[in-house]
Write a protein that holds these residues in place. Structure first.
Motif, PDB file in Angstrom:
ATOM      1  N   SER A 194       9.046   0.563   1.377  1.00 47.36           N
ATOM      2  CA  SER A 194      10.051   1.107   1.699  1.00 47.36           C
ATOM      3  C   SER A 194      11.059  -0.017   2.300  1.00 47.36           C
ATOM      4  CB  SER A 194      10.081   2.095   3.063  1.00 47.36           C
ATOM      5  OG  SER A 194       9.353   3.326   2.323  1.00 47.36           O
ATOM      6  N   ILE A 195      12.231  -0.038   1.773  1.00 43.67           N
ATOM      7  CA  ILE A 195      13.541  -0.957   2.145  1.00 43.67           C
ATOM      8  C   ILE A 195      14.266  -0.301   3.191  1.00 43.67           C
ATOM      9  CG2 ILE A 195      15.144  -2.476   1.283  1.00 43.67           C
ATOM     10  CD1 ILE A 195      13.419  -2.702  -1.253  1.00 43.67           C
ATOM     11  N   ALA A 196      14.637   0.866   2.491  1.00 49.68           N
ATOM     12  CA  ALA A 196      15.665   1.497   3.422  1.00 49.68           C
ATOM     13  C   ALA A 196      15.705   2.977   3.247  1.00 49.68           C
ATOM     14  CB  ALA A 196      17.161   0.947   3.555  1.00 49.68           C
ATOM     15  N   TRP A 197      16.076   3.929   4.212  1.00 50.28           N
ATOM     16  CA  TRP A 197      16.152   5.070   3.699  1.00 50.28           C
ATOM     17  C   TRP A 197      16.991   5.866   5.159  1.00 50.28           C
ATOM     18  CZ3 TRP A 197      14.371   7.430   8.186  1.00 50.28           C
ATOM     19  CH2 TRP A 197      13.300   6.984   8.839  1.00 50.28           C
ATOM     20  N   VAL A 198      17.563   7.088   4.494  1.00 49.23           N
ATOM     21  CA  VAL A 198      18.211   7.901   5.559  1.00 49.23           C
ATOM     22  C   VAL A 198      18.031   9.406   4.942  1.00 49.23           C
ATOM     23  CG1 VAL A 198      20.551   7.853   4.296  1.00 49.23           C
ATOM     24  CG2 VAL A 198      20.289   8.408   6.678  1.00 49.23           C
TER      25      VAL A 198
ATOM     26  N   HIS B 129       4.806   4.719   2.282  1.00 53.99           N
ATOM     27  CA  HIS B 129       4.582   3.282   2.403  1.00 53.99           C
ATOM     28  C   HIS B 129       3.309   2.873   2.903  1.00 53.99           C
ATOM     29  CE1 HIS B 129       6.356  -0.434   3.810  1.00 53.99           C
ATOM     30  NE2 HIS B 129       5.630  -0.537   4.883  1.00 53.99           N
ATOM     31  N   ASP B 130       2.844   3.598   3.866  1.00 52.11           N
ATOM     32  CA  ASP B 130       1.632   3.171   4.728  1.00 52.11           C
ATOM     33  C   ASP B 130       0.556   3.301   3.484  1.00 52.11           C
ATOM     34  OD1 ASP B 130       3.079   2.562   6.848  1.00 52.11           O
ATOM     35  OD2 ASP B 130       2.241   4.477   7.799  1.00 52.11           O
ATOM     36  N   ASP B 131       0.557   4.056   2.493  1.00 54.64           N
ATOM     37  CA  ASP B 131      -0.592   4.191   1.573  1.00 54.64           C
ATOM     38  C   ASP B 131      -0.556   3.370   0.530  1.00 54.64           C
ATOM     39  OD1 ASP B 131      -1.357   6.410   3.266  1.00 54.64           O
ATOM     40  OD2 ASP B 131      -0.885   8.047   1.871  1.00 54.64           O
ATOM     41  N   GLY B 132       0.624   2.442   0.528  1.00 56.86           N
ATOM     42  CA  GLY B 132       0.693   1.137  -0.334  1.00 56.86           C
ATOM     43  C   GLY B 132       1.576   1.933  -1.868  1.00 56.86           C
ATOM     44  N   ILE B 133       1.977   3.022  -1.830  1.00 59.14           N
ATOM     45  CA  ILE B 133       2.469   3.396  -3.000  1.00 59.14           C
ATOM     46  C   ILE B 133       3.967   2.780  -3.434  1.00 59.14           C
ATOM     47  CG2 ILE B 133       3.526   5.610  -4.249  1.00 59.14           C
ATOM     48  CD1 ILE B 133       1.575   7.227  -2.524  1.00 59.14           C
ATOM     49  N   VAL B 134       4.719   2.559  -2.078  1.00 59.95           N
ATOM     50  CA  VAL B 134       5.824   1.958  -2.132  1.00 59.95           C
ATOM     51  C   VAL B 134       5.948   0.857  -1.171  1.00 59.95           C
ATOM     52  CG1 VAL B 134       7.264   3.755  -3.371  1.00 59.95           C
ATOM     53  CG2 VAL B 134       6.965   3.513  -0.866  1.00 59.95           C
TER      54      VAL B 134
END
Length: 152
Positions: free
Chosen positions: A59-63, A52-57
């Motif tokens: 992130s909306i939600a995860w578990v 997420h921080d690297d701008g690849i995605v």
């Protein structure tokens, strides 16, 4: 459970498009409950955050569950294959380093599902983060430490 000879068919028809939202699932090798150890689970969480921080995605939600993880993302700069290869490789390296091991952490392949525009993304995110409740790991999502959603 070992991967079948049909695993290569998981990639048939797979298409990655920046700006689209995907629900991704990765399963541990032989469904071993590797991430019942909170610290190992946090190492996986760190890799989700790095993508997420690297701008690849976005992130909306995860578990992160004991033997698998679900990740709802908006794809940005890489293909699904590149994203998952990076995630699984980097999380495997950090988990194995912490365990002083060289075992395979993840099964080969992954499951992905493109989310259609008409689907309610918040409902999908709720489904993801309620996984620990359905699996009876906790009775309240706030008590389970290995999840997040962009709305929280």
């Amino acid at each position: 459970m070992p991967i079948s000879n049909n695993a290569c068919h998981l990639r048939t028809g797979r298409y990655s498009e920046p700006g689209h939202i995907y629900l991704l699932t990765a399963v541990t090798e032989l469904r071993r409950p590797v991430f019942t150890d909170f610290h190992l689970g946090r190492l996986v969480v760190n890799q989700l955050r790095h993508a997420h921080d690297d701008g690849i995605v976005r992130s909306i939600a995860w578990v992160v569950m004991p033997d698998h993880c679900h990740w709802l993302v908006e794809l940005r700069t890489k293909t699904l294959g590149e994203l998952m290869c990076r995630f699984k490789s980097r999380s495997s390296i950090t988990v194995n380093k912490a365990c002083r091991s060289s075992e395979r952490i993840w099964q080969r392949g992954y499951h992905d599902r493109a989310v259609r525009q008409e689907e309610d993304i918040k409902n999908i995110a709720r489904y993801i983060i309620k996984n620990p409740i359905r699996s009876q790991l906790t009775s309240r999502i706030g008590d389970y430490p290995l999840w997040d959603a962009c709305w929280i």
